[in-house]
Scaffold this active site. Structure first.
Site, PDB file in Angstrom:
ATOM      1  N   ASP A  56       0.866  -1.173   0.000  1.00  0.00           N
ATOM      2  CA  ASP A  56       0.000   0.000   0.000  1.00  0.00           C
ATOM      3  C   ASP A  56       0.905   1.225   0.000  1.00  0.00           C
ATOM      4  OD1 ASP A  56      -1.789   2.035   0.369  1.00  0.00           O
ATOM      5  OD2 ASP A  56      -2.672   1.242   2.214  1.00  0.00           O
ATOM      6  N   TYR A 148      -4.582  18.397  -7.050  1.00  0.00           N
ATOM      7  CA  TYR A 148      -3.818  17.631  -8.036  1.00  0.00           C
ATOM      8  C   TYR A 148      -2.738  18.490  -8.688  1.00  0.00           C
ATOM      9  CZ  TYR A 148      -2.826  14.456 -11.914  1.00  0.00           C
ATOM     10  OH  TYR A 148      -2.209  13.625 -12.812  1.00  0.00           O
TER      11      TYR A 148
END
Length: 252
Positions: A56, A148
């Site tokens: 992860d 972003y």
């Protein structure tokens, strides 16, 4: 260009742009380690030149997990492709702190600490190359992409800083800034529009080459940056967008 005998890591290399890079590196002769949370699908899982580290990348110990795998199963590493990333849309007034932190963690923190963890292997390599996945949204912005765009601008800055700090150690670092690349997500976005045909037509008009990009377009650039053909290239942000950011918009 050949990468025969080279070992490469790519985060999120099992799908989308990452898969395009993986396939290109394999075709050039590299042995590839894919690090991601999702299990490998299709022929990748049977390819003898593909290794898989299930991790992860949001976990703080992800970089150490990858470094341990490299030491145990590869013993060397020449190329690092920090490809994995996430994106969401939120207006400024709707910004969520947890979502912001999650984006910054995987898009900016993880690449930096993966490089740190893998430094012993990169220093030992005779042709080490780090390739970060930036974006044209690290150069300009789409609406509601504050987080972003911020994260990808940071990736571009990280790239230049690593190039400066690691050049004396024989390690190069560059970034690829893709434009619109065909993927399941981008295709679904087009398909969700009321007038899909019109939206696609307008999108194509934005690209001087007359088409949108494919993952293999990014893969070819990654092979160049990983190879000796780019041995004097470092600290650069290579825009791969079919000319989109070079075209001035007109109202007709």
């Amino acid at each position: 260009m050949t990468l025969k005998g080279k070992f490469a890591l790519i985060t999120g290399g099992g799908r989308g742009i990452g898969l395009g890079v993986t396939l290109a590196l394999l075709e050039a002769g590299a042995t590839v380690l894919i690090a991601q949370r999702q299990p490998l699908q299709g022929t990748l899982s049977q390819n003898p030149n593909v290794h898989f580290c299930q991790v992860d990348l949001l976990a703080k110990d992800a970089s150490k997990t990858i470094a341990v795998y490299v030491e145990k199963h590869l013993g060397a590493l020449d190329v690092v492709v920090n490809n994995a990333g996430i994106m969401f849309e939120q207006a400024v007034e709707d910004l969520d702190e947890e979502e912001w932190d999650r984006m910054m963690m995987i898009n900016t923190r993880t690449p930096a600490f993966i490089v740190k963890a893998l430094m012993p292997f990169l220093v030992a390599s005779t042709s080490a190359s780090i390739i970060n996945m930036g974006s044209i949204e690290g150069i300009a912005a789409n609406p509601n992409h504050l987080a972003y765009c911020t994260s990808k601008s940071a990736v571009h800055g990280l790239t230049k800083a690593l190039a400066v700090d690691l050049g004396s150690k024989g390690i190069r670092c560059n970034a690829i800034a893709p434009g619109w690349i065909q993927s399941d997500l981008s295709n679904a976005y087009i398909g969700s529009q009321e007038n899909e045909e019109k939206v696609m037509s307008e999108l194509l008009r934005m690209h001087p080459v007359g088409r949108t990009g494919t993952p293999s377009d990014i893969g070819g650039v990654a092979v160049f940056l990983a190879s000796e053909a780019s041995s004097f290239v470092t600290g650069q942000i290579l825009v791969v967008d079919g000319g989109r950011t070079s075209k001035l918009p007109l109202p007709f």
